[in-house]
Design a protein around this motif. Structure first.
Motif, mmCIF file in Angstrom:
data_model
loop_
_atom_site.group_PDB
_atom_site.id
_atom_site.type_symbol
_atom_site.label_atom_id
_atom_site.label_comp_id
_atom_site.label_asym_id
_atom_site.label_seq_id
_atom_site.Cartn_x
_atom_site.Cartn_y
_atom_site.Cartn_z
ATOM 1 N N GLU A 58 0.830 -1.212 0.000
ATOM 2 C CA GLU A 58 0.000 0.000 0.000
ATOM 3 C C GLU A 58 0.864 1.261 0.000
ATOM 4 O O GLU A 58 0.533 2.258 -0.631
ATOM 5 C CB GLU A 58 -0.997 -0.005 1.166
ATOM 6 C CG GLU A 58 -0.387 0.036 2.556
ATOM 7 C CD GLU A 58 0.123 -1.297 3.091
ATOM 8 O OE1 GLU A 58 0.618 -1.301 4.226
ATOM 9 O OE2 GLU A 58 0.048 -2.320 2.399
ATOM 10 N N GLU A 87 2.575 1.512 -3.519
ATOM 11 C CA GLU A 87 1.607 2.016 -4.503
ATOM 12 C C GLU A 87 1.407 3.517 -4.345
ATOM 13 O O GLU A 87 1.324 4.261 -5.326
ATOM 14 C CB GLU A 87 0.269 1.280 -4.333
ATOM 15 C CG GLU A 87 -0.779 1.675 -5.338
ATOM 16 C CD GLU A 87 -0.405 1.321 -6.767
ATOM 17 O OE1 GLU A 87 -0.745 2.113 -7.671
ATOM 18 O OE2 GLU A 87 0.227 0.281 -6.994
ATOM 19 N N LYS A 88 1.373 3.968 -3.127
ATOM 20 C CA LYS A 88 1.099 5.383 -2.858
ATOM 21 C C LYS A 88 2.297 6.281 -3.166
ATOM 22 O O LYS A 88 2.130 7.376 -3.699
ATOM 23 C CB LYS A 88 0.687 5.536 -1.389
ATOM 24 C CG LYS A 88 0.299 6.948 -1.002
ATOM 25 C CD LYS A 88 -0.219 6.994 0.417
ATOM 26 C CE LYS A 88 -0.620 8.409 0.806
ATOM 27 N NZ LYS A 88 -1.165 8.458 2.166
ATOM 28 N N LYS A 105 7.162 -0.595 -8.100
ATOM 29 C CA LYS A 105 6.057 -0.922 -7.199
ATOM 30 C C LYS A 105 5.937 -2.416 -6.925
ATOM 31 O O LYS A 105 5.223 -2.825 -6.034
ATOM 32 C CB LYS A 105 4.738 -0.379 -7.749
ATOM 33 C CG LYS A 105 4.717 1.136 -7.791
ATOM 34 C CD LYS A 105 3.408 1.668 -8.302
ATOM 35 C CE LYS A 105 3.477 3.190 -8.339
ATOM 36 N NZ LYS A 105 2.223 3.811 -8.655
ATOM 37 N N GLU A 106 6.653 -3.229 -7.689
ATOM 38 C CA GLU A 106 6.616 -4.679 -7.497
ATOM 39 C C GLU A 106 7.762 -5.133 -6.588
ATOM 40 O O GLU A 106 8.346 -6.190 -6.780
ATOM 41 C CB GLU A 106 6.710 -5.411 -8.848
ATOM 42 C CG GLU A 106 5.560 -5.135 -9.790
ATOM 43 C CD GLU A 106 5.698 -3.806 -10.525
ATOM 44 O OE1 GLU A 106 6.825 -3.380 -10.797
ATOM 45 O OE2 GLU A 106 4.663 -3.191 -10.813
#
Length: 80
Positions: free
Chosen positions: A19, A22-23, A29-30
């Motif tokens: 989370e 992602e933000k 992001k992975e």
């Protein structure tokens, strides 16, 4: 001459928070938790504060200022 202290780092947890990735991340992001360390692992940093072999450069850059502070506080407490 003052005694040269070593610093012991203990890995408490390896984690990634999707989370937050992602933000706040625009790329990468992975992400996965660091595979270079295991929970409970202890790393001894020499008195000259050299980066341990195989240590993640980004983790070292994040920890180094705090280790210098800890080390300087140890020296200060001896002088009192």
């Amino acid at each position: 001459m003052a005694e040269m202290y070593k610093v012991k780092l203990t890995v408490l947890k390896t984690a990634i928070y999707p989370e937050l990735a992602e933000k706040y991340l625009s790329i990468g992001k992975e992400l996965k938790p660091c595979g270079g360390f295991k929970e409970g692992q202890e790393i001894i940093v020499d008195a000259f504060m050299n980066c341990p072999e195989g240590f993640c450069a980004q983790a070292w850059a994040a920890l180094y200022p705090q280790m210098l502070t800890i080390r300087s506080e140890e020296h200060t407490s001896e002088l009192q």
